[in-house]
Design a protein around this motif. Sequence first.
Motif, short mmCIF file in Angstrom:
data_model
loop_
_atom_site.label_atom_id
_atom_site.label_comp_id
_atom_site.label_asym_id
_atom_site.label_seq_id
_atom_site.Cartn_x
_atom_site.Cartn_y
_atom_site.Cartn_z
N LEU A 29 0.85 -1.19 0.00
CA LEU A 29 0.00 0.00 0.00
C LEU A 29 0.89 1.24 0.00
CD1 LEU A 29 -2.65 1.66 0.94
CD2 LEU A 29 -1.86 1.15 3.25
N VAL A 30 0.56 2.22 -0.84
CA VAL A 30 1.22 3.52 -0.78
C VAL A 30 0.15 4.60 -0.81
CG1 VAL A 30 2.84 5.13 -1.85
CG2 VAL A 30 3.27 2.67 -2.00
N ILE A 31 0.14 5.46 0.19
CA ILE A 31 -0.73 6.65 0.17
C ILE A 31 0.18 7.86 0.32
CG2 ILE A 31 -2.60 7.91 1.31
CD1 ILE A 31 -3.61 5.25 2.41
N HIS A 32 0.07 8.81 -0.59
CA HIS A 32 0.88 10.03 -0.52
C HIS A 32 -0.04 11.23 -0.58
CE1 HIS A 32 4.20 12.78 -0.91
NE2 HIS A 32 5.08 11.80 -0.99
N ARG A 33 0.13 12.16 0.36
CA ARG A 33 -0.71 13.35 0.36
C ARG A 33 -0.10 14.45 -0.50
NH1 ARG A 33 -2.13 15.14 6.23
NH2 ARG A 33 -3.70 16.40 5.14
N VAL A 34 -0.96 15.31 -1.02
CA VAL A 34 -0.54 16.51 -1.75
C VAL A 34 -1.34 17.69 -1.20
CG1 VAL A 34 0.17 15.34 -3.86
CG2 VAL A 34 -2.21 16.05 -3.58
N GLY A 35 -0.90 18.90 -1.57
CA GLY A 35 -1.58 20.09 -1.10
C GLY A 35 -0.88 20.69 0.10
N ALA A 36 -1.60 21.49 0.88
CA ALA A 36 -1.01 22.21 2.00
C ALA A 36 -0.94 21.33 3.25
CB ALA A 36 -1.84 23.46 2.31
N LEU A 37 0.26 21.28 3.85
CA LEU A 37 0.47 20.49 5.06
C LEU A 37 1.18 21.34 6.10
CD1 LEU A 37 1.75 17.18 3.41
CD2 LEU A 37 -0.52 17.60 4.34
N ALA A 38 1.01 20.99 7.37
CA ALA A 38 1.64 21.73 8.46
C ALA A 38 2.59 20.79 9.21
CB ALA A 38 0.57 22.26 9.41
N PRO A 39 3.56 21.37 9.95
CA PRO A 39 4.46 20.52 10.73
C PRO A 39 3.69 19.51 11.57
CG PRO A 39 5.25 22.77 10.77
CD PRO A 39 3.92 22.79 10.06
N ALA A 40 4.23 18.30 11.61
CA ALA A 40 3.67 17.15 12.33
C ALA A 40 2.57 16.43 11.56
CB ALA A 40 3.19 17.51 13.74
N ASP A 41 2.13 16.99 10.43
CA ASP A 41 1.13 16.27 9.62
C ASP A 41 1.75 15.03 8.99
OD1 ASP A 41 -0.84 18.10 10.11
OD2 ASP A 41 -0.82 19.00 8.11
N GLN A 42 0.91 14.05 8.72
CA GLN A 42 1.34 12.86 7.99
C GLN A 42 1.43 13.20 6.50
OE1 GLN A 42 -0.47 9.19 10.48
NE2 GLN A 42 -1.98 10.20 9.21
N ILE A 43 2.52 12.73 5.84
CA ILE A 43 2.67 12.95 4.40
C ILE A 43 2.43 11.66 3.63
CG2 ILE A 43 4.21 13.63 2.52
CD1 ILE A 43 5.91 15.15 4.49
N VAL A 44 3.09 10.59 4.10
CA VAL A 44 3.10 9.36 3.30
C VAL A 44 2.97 8.13 4.20
CG1 VAL A 44 5.64 9.28 3.33
CG2 VAL A 44 4.42 8.08 1.51
N LEU A 45 2.30 7.13 3.67
CA LEU A 45 2.20 5.84 4.34
C LEU A 45 2.57 4.75 3.35
CD1 LEU A 45 1.29 3.81 6.57
CD2 LEU A 45 -1.03 4.01 5.64
N VAL A 46 3.51 3.90 3.75
CA VAL A 46 3.83 2.71 2.97
C VAL A 46 3.59 1.51 3.88
CG1 VAL A 46 5.64 1.37 1.81
CG2 VAL A 46 5.55 3.85 1.53
N GLY A 47 2.83 0.56 3.42
CA GLY A 47 2.57 -0.65 4.19
C GLY A 47 2.83 -1.87 3.33
N VAL A 48 3.43 -2.89 3.93
CA VAL A 48 3.74 -4.12 3.20
C VAL A 48 3.38 -5.32 4.08
CG1 VAL A 48 5.54 -5.52 2.10
CG2 VAL A 48 5.64 -3.03 1.95
#
Lengths: 91, 156
Positions: free
Chosen positions: B78-97
């Motif tokens: 699984l790969v989820i990657h966020r785009v757009g405006a993010l703030a410190p401590a926000d989640q950007i990406v998740l990789v699961g195997v």
Amino acid sequence: MRDAPAPTLTLVYLARLRDAFGASGENVVLPAEVTTAAQLRAWLAARGGAWAIELAPGRAVRIAVNHDIAHPETPVQPGDEVALLPPVTGG
Amino acid sequence: MTVRVQTADFDVGHELALLRGGDRRVGAVAAFIGTVRDVNDDATVATLTLEHYPGMTEKALTAIVDEAKSRWDIVDALVIHRVGALAPADQIVLVGVTSAHRGEAFAACEFIMDYLKTRAPFWKKEATPDGLRWVDARASDDDAAARWNVTPGTKA
């Protein structure tokens, strides 16, 4: 008769390159001698200014042809979508 | 395989439960979560904007996961990657195997992240007290990706 191929190639400029070129992309008519990704890059660099700076030999710019990373020899032709990508910084 | 690019945040527990899907072959789940640092190259980061190249991004991420599947005996990824405006401590990406044993899951997860960092068309722009700036790519990311090219019997 078949339809004539689209006469233009679509260029897409991303991230820092979009800022440097002042546009997100454009449609161009390729001169007959431009048939590869490397030739396209050199042709654009010959515009001078920001183009010459950003696309100078040795600058880390990748080219994607129809959403696949290209090699210098990858063919380009009218109808293609060709993107200029600065080094990626995701994750 | 799931590959998603989205502006919304993600729930790690929910996503990993979906990835496992009750599959009894799975004995290991490895996950990596990337988050926004508030300091980068000595500047305080107020916000981060992530842009990507729609159309190519999903294709590139799918190719990276396919490559991981060809190298390791994994069940799913699984790969989820966020785009757009993010703030410190926000989640950007998740990789699961998921895999039968932990070795494959750990290695494939790290491989996917290393390749994502150098091959997936995402770009970060930071807002700092000095203004907006595009984040520079790091040579260390290239080094991290390159080590996977080592073939058996050779040294890096």
